[in-house]
Design an enzyme around this catalytic site. Structure first.
Site, PDB file in Angstrom:
ATOM      1  N   GLU A 437      84.256  68.025 -39.142  1.00  0.00           N
ATOM      2  CA  GLU A 437      85.177  68.296 -38.039  1.00  0.00           C
ATOM      3  C   GLU A 437      85.094  67.208 -36.975  1.00  0.00           C
ATOM      4  O   GLU A 437      84.040  66.604 -36.765  1.00  0.00           O
ATOM      5  CB  GLU A 437      84.853  69.651 -37.412  1.00  0.00           C
ATOM      6  CG  GLU A 437      84.958  70.807 -38.390  1.00  0.00           C
ATOM      7  CD  GLU A 437      84.329  72.092 -37.886  1.00  0.00           C
ATOM      8  OE1 GLU A 437      84.620  73.160 -38.462  1.00  0.00           O
ATOM      9  OE2 GLU A 437      83.547  72.027 -36.915  1.00  0.00           O
ATOM     10  N   GLU A 633      92.447  77.346 -42.277  1.00  0.00           N
ATOM     11  CA  GLU A 633      91.502  77.992 -43.182  1.00  0.00           C
ATOM     12  C   GLU A 633      90.784  79.092 -42.421  1.00  0.00           C
ATOM     13  O   GLU A 633      90.800  79.118 -41.187  1.00  0.00           O
ATOM     14  CB  GLU A 633      90.498  76.981 -43.740  1.00  0.00           C
ATOM     15  CG  GLU A 633      89.660  76.308 -42.682  1.00  0.00           C
ATOM     16  CD  GLU A 633      88.814  75.163 -43.213  1.00  0.00           C
ATOM     17  OE1 GLU A 633      87.659  75.040 -42.769  1.00  0.00           O
ATOM     18  OE2 GLU A 633      89.305  74.393 -44.058  1.00  0.00           O
TER      19      GLU A 633
END
Length: 700
Positions: A437, A633
């Site tokens: 991330e 997600e």
């Protein structure tokens, strides 16, 4: 009235008296717990289902004697009970509570149900009723949801079925549940229970007598069998062979997604599908799993391509063997591929079940120069990923960090050229930080962070400090070449710090300078790596993943976001610059926060001031304002309709006037639990709704 009630639930007058005794004992137990004492037989069920009891026979006997002496509602006193009868009552109470503990433990461990820590059997019964479509009010009043405006005659509550004898027979109950009651003490508990109901299936939709059949037994029946059962549906009690029976009503209405835009669904493969030798860990088992996913029309799979596996031992020597075999399997099944360029370590965070470190040669460099890793104020280095301070520093055996990333991506593109040309690889997600991330590793579990701590700034390696010093000198304030000294520790809360508290230093001259520099380093890193990814994967979609740092979102400073690199206090939009950078590089956004409910987090951690839905709204609008494709997600395991409905509502917002929707959704992640029959049928239904297909309403 009492006689009618006894006939209705099949209890005698003496049993009714014992029920009152048991209920009174539980109430007194709760009162003593609130005062910090543990009464005899009190129960506390831990998260893992363990049972903790505090038994004190003397106190229990004193409690019994006190109950015998107090007056009844009619003004008389209770008759004295023989010692044997007291012992029988005590044993029955212990047996009933043991059954309660086992039920709660089983529901948590095997059913993915989130009952409150101090849940009792009333909570279980109320949750069962809500899952079956009943309405259960905080006072225990229960009625079918299809007639919500109707209350039981005379405004009385539904029948309480929590007597000792009835609870002891829950393992093999002779009849179905008719009346239910609730143990919730407030409207917030009632709302949470409604959102997180449970269902224990039986041999028919009316009977709880069999525990061997799953919830899908009623789903899989054909239409003829369902029509034959409708004669039992009634708003009043029916009797069959002198047994009370009732139809479990339909679920609450769901939104119809038939005809809505097609959103592709991918499934993330397990972390350990490729071992450290770059071989498939279980090729036969994997092939069966892929075929199963193909059978329900999943669009494809997503897989991590680990830097620490492929370039493990020697710089620029890449081993792609395991991925070649995996991709060939996917091609034969005509599935699509999304591949993550994972430049971080796996292991040490929540949900990590394997350990995949960074390449060995990188670790060797780190032993002599630990500043290649992110560093906190105490000087602790985090080898989860490389510091962004070395993006342009030639400290990796003659290469910079971005050159290392580019060489890896270019090798992948050349090795799997045919899969790109055929369109089998539909997207490349580029890892930009911890967990892949784009953020600082501000909340490392290995350093003691626990939710909902604010985390710490990770800018204390020599390379980032050099960058900060240059920025401070350019601003004309060399004294600002330091990190905040009053920002607390990993598990601090904003109001406990001088930097993040309301009116704190974060909004002062120095604070604004530091946070601007801190967030700009994040944007610059993303820009450098994605520009090279765009070059390496020309013609293929690329994406970057942003995490949802939703805790402390309802405070002024948004402290957890600030330490993670998102300069997003209440008076500033911290995501616009990131979205502009993604747009510039032709990258889409993958945002992981689609399945979170604000109400659930507020119940579990009210002190965290979390708002995942508010954060998602801000981030989605920031992306869609610049016409950026958005994928998503789930954060936690999703196995039930409530979680899937939340994802569907996020993926296809009903109120959006422009009809915008997710470009794709990735289910995190494939597991044996998902393959259980009832869970897999629920997942198949979710896939169809994401695809815009019509589905039959589930019945229980």
């Amino acid at each position: 009235m009492a006689t009618d009630m006894q006939k209705l639930i099949g209890t005698s007058e003496e049993d009714e008296e014992e029920i009152e005794m048991d209920v009174k004992e539980e109430d007194d137990d709760d009162d003593e717990e609130n005062r910090g004492k543990h009464a005899a037989g009190s129960v506390m069920v831990e998260i893992d289902g363990g049972l903790v009891t505090a038994n004190d026979d003397n106190r229990f006997q004193q409690h019994q004697q006190f109950q015998e002496q107090v007056g009844t509602p009619g003004g008389g006193t209770r008759r004295c009970r023989p010692v044997e009868e007291k012992e029988r009552t005590k044993l029955r109470e212990r047996h009933r509570r043991a059954i309660t503990a086992r039920i709660l433990a089983g529901l948590r461990r095997h059913g993915n149900y989130n009952l409150r820590v101090r849940a009792d059997i009333n909570d279980v019964i109320a949750a069962l009723a809500r899952e079956a479509g009943w309405m259960v009010l905080p006072d225990g009043t229960a009625f079918p949801s299809r007639s919500q405006g109707q209350r039981p005659a005379g405004g009385t509550s539904a029948v309480v079925t929590s007597s000792s004898s009835h609870m002891a027979s829950l393992q093999t109950p002779p009849t179905s549940l008719r009346g239910v009651t609730s143990g919730y003490r407030s409207s917030s508990e009632y709302s949470a229970g409604r959102m997180k109901g449970v269902f224990i299936p039986g041999s028919s939709p009316y009977d709880l007598s069999s525990g061997s059949r799953s919830q899908t037994s009623s789903i899989m029946r054909d239409g003829r069998e369902q029509r034959e059962d409708h004669h039992l549906i009634s708003g009043s009690m029916d009797s069959v062979d002198e047994k009370q029976m009732v139809e479990m009503p339909h679920r609450l209405p769901e939104r119809d997604f038939a005809g809505t835009p097609y959103v592709p669904v991918y499934v993330m493969l397990p972390l350990g599908v490729i071992n450290m030798k770059c071989e498939l860990a279980d090729p036969d088992g994997l092939l069966k799993q892929l075929r199963l996913l193909k059978s329900i029309n999943v669009d494809g799979i997503m897989v991590d391509c680990w830097w620490g596996v492929v370039e493990a031992h020697v710089p620029q020597e890449y081993n792609w063997n395991g991925y070649k075999r995996l991709f060939q399997m996917v091609r034969e099944l005509k599935l699509k591929l999304q591949v993550v360029m994972s430049f971080h370590e796996c292991g040490g965070n929540f949900g990590d079940d394997v350990c995949i470190p960074l390449p060995h040669w990188v670790a060797e460099i780190g032993r002599t120069n630990p500043d290649i890793f992110f560093t906190d104020r105490e000087g602790r280095h985090n080898p989860e990923c490389l510091s962004w301070g070395i993006d342009k520093e030639r400290v990796l055996r003659g290469r910079t960090a971005v050159e290392v990333y580019f060489d890896f991506m270019r090798s992948f593109r050349v090795e799997f050229d045919e899969y790109f040309e055929d369109g089998l690889i539909s997207l490349i997600e580029v890892g930009l930080g911890p967990c892949g991330e784009l953020r600082y590793p501000s909340c490392p579990v290995k350093h003691g962070w626990r939710y909902p701590g604010i985390g710490e700034f990770q800018c204390y390696d020599q390379y980032l400090l050099k960058s900060l010093r240059k920025a401070a000198e350019a601003r004309g304030h060399s004294i600002w070449a330091r990190g905040p000294d009053n920002a607390g520790t990993y598990n601090s809360q904003p109001h406990e710090t001088g930097f993040f508290c309301d009116g704190g230093d974060y909004d002062g001259y120095y604070g604004r300078f530091f946070l601007s520099w801190h967030s700009q380093v994040l944007v610059d890193h993303g820009n450098r790596v994605l520009s090279l990814a765009k070059l390496a994967f020309e013609g293929t979609c690329i994406a970057a993943k942003l995490s949802g740092i939703h805790w402390w979102y309802k405070t002024a400073s948004h402290a957890a976001e600030l330490t993670a690199g998102f300069y997003n206090p209440c008076n500033r939009d911290g995501y616009a610059a990131i979205m502009a950078m993604l747009k510039k590089n032709g990258a889409s956004l993958n945002f992981a926060c689609a399945d979170l409910h604000s109400s659930n987090l507020q119940e579990d951690f009210p002190e965290a001031f979390a708002d995942p839905e508010g954060l998602a709204w801000q981030m989605l609008n920031a992306a869609w304002d610049v016409c950026l494709p958005v994928a998503s997600e789930n954060v936690f395991s999703c196995l039930n309709g409530i979680s899937y409905n939340k994802i569907l509502d996020s993926a296809k917002p009903m109120s959006d006037p422009d009809g915008r929707h997710f470009s794709s959704f990735t289910y995190m992640r494939f597991s044996p639990l998902l393959m259980e029959r009832h869970n897999f049928i629920e997942f198949e239904r979710f896939v169809k709704r994401m695809h815009g297909e019509a589905v039959l309403d589930l019945q229980v």
